[in-house]
Design a protein around this motif. Structure first.
Motif, PDB file in Angstrom:
ATOM      1  N   VAL A   3       0.858  -1.188   0.000  1.00  0.00           N
ATOM      2  CA  VAL A   3       0.000   0.000   0.000  1.00  0.00           C
ATOM      3  C   VAL A   3       0.892   1.236   0.000  1.00  0.00           C
ATOM      4  O   VAL A   3       1.740   1.393   0.886  1.00  0.00           O
ATOM      5  CB  VAL A   3      -0.927   0.021   1.235  1.00  0.00           C
ATOM      6  N   LYS A   4       0.706   2.067  -0.986  1.00  0.00           N
ATOM      7  CA  LYS A   4       1.526   3.266  -1.099  1.00  0.00           C
ATOM      8  C   LYS A   4       1.188   4.238   0.029  1.00  0.00           C
ATOM      9  O   LYS A   4       0.016   4.534   0.275  1.00  0.00           O
ATOM     10  CB  LYS A   4       1.263   3.948  -2.460  1.00  0.00           C
ATOM     11  N   PRO A   5       2.179   4.700   0.799  1.00  0.00           N
ATOM     12  CA  PRO A   5       1.893   5.597   1.913  1.00  0.00           C
ATOM     13  C   PRO A   5       1.296   6.916   1.425  1.00  0.00           C
ATOM     14  O   PRO A   5       1.668   7.433   0.381  1.00  0.00           O
ATOM     15  CB  PRO A   5       3.275   5.816   2.550  1.00  0.00           C
ATOM     16  N   THR A   6       0.353   7.408   2.204  1.00  0.00           N
ATOM     17  CA  THR A   6      -0.288   8.675   1.868  1.00  0.00           C
ATOM     18  C   THR A   6       0.630   9.828   2.264  1.00  0.00           C
ATOM     19  O   THR A   6       1.114   9.876   3.404  1.00  0.00           O
ATOM     20  CB  THR A   6      -1.635   8.809   2.604  1.00  0.00           C
ATOM     21  N   VAL A   7       0.872  10.728   1.330  1.00  0.00           N
ATOM     22  CA  VAL A   7       1.697  11.890   1.610  1.00  0.00           C
ATOM     23  C   VAL A   7       0.786  13.044   2.024  1.00  0.00           C
ATOM     24  O   VAL A   7      -0.133  13.421   1.293  1.00  0.00           O
ATOM     25  CB  VAL A   7       2.524  12.300   0.365  1.00  0.00           C
ATOM     26  N   LYS A   8       1.005  13.571   3.188  1.00  0.00           N
ATOM     27  CA  LYS A   8       0.181  14.679   3.667  1.00  0.00           C
ATOM     28  C   LYS A   8       0.473  15.937   2.866  1.00  0.00           C
ATOM     29  O   LYS A   8       1.600  16.175   2.434  1.00  0.00           O
ATOM     30  CB  LYS A   8       0.463  14.942   5.153  1.00  0.00           C
ATOM     31  N   SER A   9      -0.553  16.756   2.691  1.00  0.00           N
ATOM     32  CA  SER A   9      -0.361  18.049   2.034  1.00  0.00           C
ATOM     33  C   SER A   9       0.297  19.020   3.013  1.00  0.00           C
ATOM     34  O   SER A   9       0.313  18.795   4.234  1.00  0.00           O
ATOM     35  CB  SER A   9      -1.704  18.614   1.572  1.00  0.00           C
ATOM     36  N   ASP A  10       0.824  20.120   2.472  1.00  0.00           N
ATOM     37  CA  ASP A  10       1.464  21.117   3.329  1.00  0.00           C
ATOM     38  C   ASP A  10       0.504  21.652   4.379  1.00  0.00           C
ATOM     39  O   ASP A  10       0.870  21.815   5.551  1.00  0.00           O
ATOM     40  CB  ASP A  10       1.984  22.282   2.475  1.00  0.00           C
ATOM     41  N   ILE A  11      -0.732  21.924   3.978  1.00  0.00           N
ATOM     42  CA  ILE A  11      -1.671  22.505   4.942  1.00  0.00           C
ATOM     43  C   ILE A  11      -2.061  21.484   6.014  1.00  0.00           C
ATOM     44  O   ILE A  11      -2.244  21.842   7.184  1.00  0.00           O
ATOM     45  CB  ILE A  11      -2.925  23.079   4.236  1.00  0.00           C
ATOM     46  N   GLU A  12      -2.127  20.205   5.650  1.00  0.00           N
ATOM     47  CA  GLU A  12      -2.426  19.174   6.662  1.00  0.00           C
ATOM     48  C   GLU A  12      -1.292  19.095   7.670  1.00  0.00           C
ATOM     49  O   GLU A  12      -1.536  19.004   8.890  1.00  0.00           O
ATOM     50  CB  GLU A  12      -2.626  17.818   5.985  1.00  0.00           C
ATOM     51  N   ILE A  13      -0.061  19.125   7.187  1.00  0.00           N
ATOM     52  CA  ILE A  13       1.096  19.106   8.096  1.00  0.00           C
ATOM     53  C   ILE A  13       1.067  20.327   9.003  1.00  0.00           C
ATOM     54  O   ILE A  13       1.265  20.223  10.225  1.00  0.00           O
ATOM     55  CB  ILE A  13       2.410  19.047   7.299  1.00  0.00           C
ATOM     56  N   ALA A  14       0.805  21.490   8.419  1.00  0.00           N
ATOM     57  CA  ALA A  14       0.797  22.734   9.200  1.00  0.00           C
ATOM     58  C   ALA A  14      -0.290  22.706  10.266  1.00  0.00           C
ATOM     59  O   ALA A  14      -0.052  23.075  11.428  1.00  0.00           O
ATOM     60  CB  ALA A  14       0.609  23.928   8.266  1.00  0.00           C
ATOM     61  N   GLN A  15      -1.491  22.271   9.879  1.00  0.00           N
ATOM     62  CA  GLN A  15      -2.605  22.285  10.826  1.00  0.00           C
ATOM     63  C   GLN A  15      -2.441  21.255  11.943  1.00  0.00           C
ATOM     64  O   GLN A  15      -3.005  21.421  13.026  1.00  0.00           O
ATOM     65  CB  GLN A  15      -3.921  22.044  10.074  1.00  0.00           C
ATOM     66  N   GLN A  16      -1.639  20.223  11.694  1.00  0.00           N
ATOM     67  CA  GLN A  16      -1.419  19.192  12.714  1.00  0.00           C
ATOM     68  C   GLN A  16      -0.178  19.462  13.570  1.00  0.00           C
ATOM     69  O   GLN A  16       0.142  18.674  14.460  1.00  0.00           O
ATOM     70  CB  GLN A  16      -1.303  17.820  12.043  1.00  0.00           C
ATOM     71  N   SER A  17       0.512  20.563  13.294  1.00  0.00           N
ATOM     72  CA  SER A  17       1.746  20.887  14.031  1.00  0.00           C
ATOM     73  C   SER A  17       1.427  21.841  15.177  1.00  0.00           C
ATOM     74  O   SER A  17       0.914  22.935  14.951  1.00  0.00           O
ATOM     75  CB  SER A  17       2.766  21.541  13.093  1.00  0.00           C
ATOM     76  N   PRO A  18       1.713  21.442  16.411  1.00  0.00           N
ATOM     77  CA  PRO A  18       1.418  22.318  17.552  1.00  0.00           C
ATOM     78  C   PRO A  18       2.322  23.544  17.556  1.00  0.00           C
ATOM     79  O   PRO A  18       3.515  23.451  17.243  1.00  0.00           O
ATOM     80  CB  PRO A  18       1.695  21.424  18.764  1.00  0.00           C
ATOM     81  N   MET A  19       1.739  24.676  17.884  1.00  0.00           N
ATOM     82  CA  MET A  19       2.505  25.925  17.987  1.00  0.00           C
ATOM     83  C   MET A  19       2.688  26.312  19.446  1.00  0.00           C
ATOM     84  O   MET A  19       1.865  25.990  20.301  1.00  0.00           O
ATOM     85  CB  MET A  19       1.771  27.057  17.245  1.00  0.00           C
ATOM     86  N   LYS A  20       3.768  27.029  19.712  1.00  0.00           N
ATOM     87  CA  LYS A  20       3.969  27.617  21.025  1.00  0.00           C
ATOM     88  C   LYS A  20       3.440  29.050  21.007  1.00  0.00           C
ATOM     89  O   LYS A  20       3.471  29.711  19.959  1.00  0.00           O
ATOM     90  CB  LYS A  20       5.460  27.631  21.385  1.00  0.00           C
ATOM     91  N   PRO A  21       2.962  29.563  22.137  1.00  0.00           N
ATOM     92  CA  PRO A  21       2.553  30.967  22.175  1.00  0.00           C
ATOM     93  C   PRO A  21       3.706  31.851  21.717  1.00  0.00           C
ATOM     94  O   PRO A  21       4.873  31.599  22.064  1.00  0.00           O
ATOM     95  CB  PRO A  21       2.216  31.200  23.651  1.00  0.00           C
ATOM     96  N   ILE A  22       3.407  32.876  20.947  1.00  0.00           N
ATOM     97  CA  ILE A  22       4.455  33.723  20.372  1.00  0.00           C
ATOM     98  C   ILE A  22       5.242  34.422  21.468  1.00  0.00           C
ATOM     99  O   ILE A  22       6.416  34.787  21.273  1.00  0.00           O
ATOM    100  CB  ILE A  22       3.850  34.734  19.373  1.00  0.00           C
ATOM    101  N   ILE A  23       4.651  34.578  22.647  1.00  0.00           N
ATOM    102  CA  ILE A  23       5.379  35.168  23.780  1.00  0.00           C
ATOM    103  C   ILE A  23       6.578  34.293  24.139  1.00  0.00           C
ATOM    104  O   ILE A  23       7.668  34.797  24.442  1.00  0.00           O
ATOM    105  CB  ILE A  23       4.436  35.338  24.995  1.00  0.00           C
ATOM    106  N   GLU A  24       6.411  32.965  24.085  1.00  0.00           N
ATOM    107  CA  GLU A  24       7.517  32.053  24.393  1.00  0.00           C
ATOM    108  C   GLU A  24       8.609  32.128  23.325  1.00  0.00           C
ATOM    109  O   GLU A  24       9.810  32.059  23.630  1.00  0.00           O
ATOM    110  CB  GLU A  24       7.007  30.616  24.497  1.00  0.00           C
ATOM    111  N   ILE A  25       8.207  32.240  22.069  1.00  0.00           N
ATOM    112  CA  ILE A  25       9.184  32.366  20.982  1.00  0.00           C
ATOM    113  C   ILE A  25       9.996  33.640  21.163  1.00  0.00           C
ATOM    114  O   ILE A  25      11.225  33.649  21.005  1.00  0.00           O
ATOM    115  CB  ILE A  25       8.477  32.375  19.606  1.00  0.00           C
ATOM    116  N   ALA A  26       9.318  34.729  21.522  1.00  0.00           N
ATOM    117  CA  ALA A  26       9.989  36.011  21.732  1.00  0.00           C
ATOM    118  C   ALA A  26      10.954  35.953  22.906  1.00  0.00           C
ATOM    119  O   ALA A  26      12.053  36.535  22.863  1.00  0.00           O
ATOM    120  CB  ALA A  26       8.955  37.118  21.957  1.00  0.00           C
ATOM    121  N   GLU A  27      10.569  35.239  23.956  1.00  0.00           N
ATOM    122  CA  GLU A  27      11.428  35.136  25.143  1.00  0.00           C
ATOM    123  C   GLU A  27      12.766  34.492  24.808  1.00  0.00           C
ATOM    124  O   GLU A  27      13.796  34.842  25.381  1.00  0.00           O
ATOM    125  CB  GLU A  27      10.711  34.342  26.240  1.00  0.00           C
ATOM    126  N   LYS A  28      12.770  33.541  23.855  1.00  0.00           N
ATOM    127  CA  LYS A  28      14.034  32.915  23.438  1.00  0.00           C
ATOM    128  C   LYS A  28      14.988  33.938  22.838  1.00  0.00           C
ATOM    129  O   LYS A  28      16.202  33.727  22.811  1.00  0.00           O
ATOM    130  CB  LYS A  28      13.767  31.805  22.418  1.00  0.00           C
TER     131      LYS A  28
END
Length: 562
Positions: A3-28
């Protein structure tokens, strides 16, 4: 049964990727919440005060990502930019990515999105590709406000004696709409305005976009806006925004848009996404403010120029770097085997078949871009952005072609593996930065005549034999010199698909002539645009726009951005 593996679309990958609050990114980065203007949990602008606080910090090293001439096969320059930033983070380096904001025109037309791809994307992908923080809307509004001020000036007595046949300022819209390229306005009688020809540019082609991206601060933005030429009077002398007295109003409309936007990658590397002039019409780089801010907050800044090295990199080095006092440390030249096979004569539908011979022919395109970067005195690494259809024979051939000429090369798999797929590229960049010091030197002096600057770009960067100027362009060269604009750099408006001005000439064409049909002053931005071929400042939509696949689900989640 396999069975050929299903390749996720870019938007599916993006929507399934957890983000950190931008405040935490800025603190770095050493930025606290008081230094941010939040747009929800995952987007923010840096305040004017925070930008001033970091001005005296030591600057980090800037790495420019460019590519071969793009093809419909795809190159993945933005994907490599994002993946490389994540790779630097993965090996323990403090890095920031600095990229352009996508335009809704290409997003709804051909591209479907422009925030990287696979597991090397900036987030939130949906927001960045759509309205983001409103920067492009502010630029559109400022552009059209200026157009309204010009027409109102005509209606109210025309004190500046503007020749309505010589108004060069157009209206703008951030969507591809060919029907608006040439229009007639002011019809309907005396109270409806002065009838005249007009037209629309796409917002990213507006000089206001270029001005915002080259401005160093709010005051510099106002000064640049004031210098923009909007028309010529009956004596054929330029009329500027300062003559109309509206540079203050335009600056007010842009006072928030000039602040850089902070977001993150899938792997939580900080990213500034700010500004986005077209590279085949304007200078094709993200804002000076974002790039310089990033350099004060990190040891390495990964940024990109639009399209191939003949456009984005040349303009980054001749216009942005010189204007902003930026010195890049190294360059990444992105190439794909698929695209090189197209440059070698393979039709798009046949790219899935192995063709080492076509790859060898197409390599000539990569070789020219390498020579261009070398001519600027910059160390570089070639990044082979691997696709799933690439065969081992093809990969080995391209690597061997590079190694035979001592060209640093890295097989990059950031689409599939994120930062881990760019670690080798990051190490090789660090190696060339350490061993081969940047001796960055522009190819022409600002004191050179405009005609000589154009000739230098055409011959040294494109490989042209000569340049021909239309009668109109010859007259403009004389006029512009008389107006005192001869010291400005050149911004070539040329097709991205070929080193020549003919998009059908792929590979490395020879014995060709570049034809300059017209010159356009962008005095606020600080360059002269030289128009070649049939470059459109208002693109049209394709027969099947990407918008046909776009939708939202019942929860408002975007579908079809890719």
């Amino acid at each position: 049964m396999n069975v050929k593996p299903t390749v996720k679309s870019d938007i599916e990958i993006a929507q399934q990727s957890p983000m950190k609050p931008i405040i935490e990114i800025a603190e770095k980065l050493g930025i606290n919440e008081d230094d941010l203007e939040l747009f929800g949990r995952y987007k923010a602008k840096l305040t004017t005060e925070s930008l001033k606080k970091i001005e005296t910090k030591k600057s980090g090293k800037i790495i420019l990502v460019t590519s071969i001439n793009p093809t419909p096969a795809g190159e993945g320059k933005s994907t490599v930019t994002v993946g490389l930033g994540d790779a630097f983070t993965k090996i323990g380096k403090k890095a920031i990515i600095a990229m352009r904001e996508p335009s809704l025109g290409p997003t709804m037309g051909v591209k479907g999105g422009a925030t990287g791809g696979g597991y090397s994307q900036v987030l939130p992908m949906e927001d960045i590709n759509l309205h983001f923080t409103g920067d492009l809307h502010a630029i559109t509004t400022a552009n059209n406000a200026l157009a309204a001020f010009i027409d109102n000036h005509l209606q109210q007595g025309n004190q500046l004696q503007i020749d309505q046949r010589r108004i060069v300022w157009k209206r703008a819209l951030d969507i591809n709409d060919r029907a608006l390229r040439k229009i007639v306005i002011g019809l309907g009688g005396p109270v409806q305005g002065v009838p005249r020809e007009d037209g629309f540019d796409i917002t990213v082609a507006s000089e206001i976009m270029a001005v915002l991206c080259l401005a160093t601060d709010l005051q510099n933005l106002k000064e640049r806006l004031g210098r923009m030429v909007v028309a010529y009077n009956f004596d054929k002398q330029p009329v500027t925004v300062a003559d109309l007295g509206v540079q203050g109003a335009l600056t007010m409309l842009l006072k928030e848009a000039v602040k850089p936007n902070l977001v993150q990658t899938i792997e939580h590397t900080p990213a500034f996404i700010h500004g986005g002039p077209f590279a085949n019409i304007a200078h094709g780089c993200n804002s000076v403010i974002a790039t310089k801010t990033a350099s004060k907050l990190a040891d390495y800044v990964i940024t990109e120029g639009g399209f191939g090295a003949d456009l984005g990199a040349e303009k980054f080095l001749h216009i942005k770097a010189r204007s902003a006092g930026i010195k890049p440390e190294a360059v990444v030249i992105v190439a794909t085997i698929r695209a090189l096979k197209m440059h070698g004569g393979v039709p798009k539908n046949d790219l899935g078949r192995e063709d080492v011979h076509a790859l060898t022919i197409g390599y000539s395109n990569l070789k020219k871009h390498i020579e261009t970067i070398q001519s600027f005195g910059l160390p570089f690494v070639v990044a082979i952005n691997r696709f799933i259809t690439d065969t081992e024979n093809e990969v080995n051939m391209l690597v061997d072609l590079c190694k035979q000429e001592n060209i640093p090369v890295s097989l990059t798999e950031v689409w599939e593996k994120g930062g881990a797929g760019g670690v080798d590229l990051a190490h090789k960049l660090l190696d060339v930065i350490e061993k081969a010091e940047s001796n960055f030197q522009p190819l022409y002096d600002l004191s050179d005549p405009l005609e000589d600057k154009i000739l230098t770009i055409a011959q040294k960067v494109y490989g042209a034999e000569k340049v021909e100027f239309s009668p109109k362009a010859k007259k403009q060269l004389q006029d512009f010199d008389g107006f005192g604009w001869g010291h400005l750099p050149i911004c070539m408006a040329k097709t991205q698909y070929s080193l020549s001005d003919d998009p059908t000439k792929l590979g490395r064409p020879t014995d060709f002539t570049i034809t300059i049909r017209e010159l356009k002053p962008s005095i606020g931005a600080g360059f002269i645009v030289a128009l070649t071929g049939e470059v459109m400042t208002m693109p049209g939509l394709p027969k099947l726009p990407a918008a046909l696949k776009m939708d939202v689900d019942e929860n408002g989640k975007a579908i079809g951005l890719f």
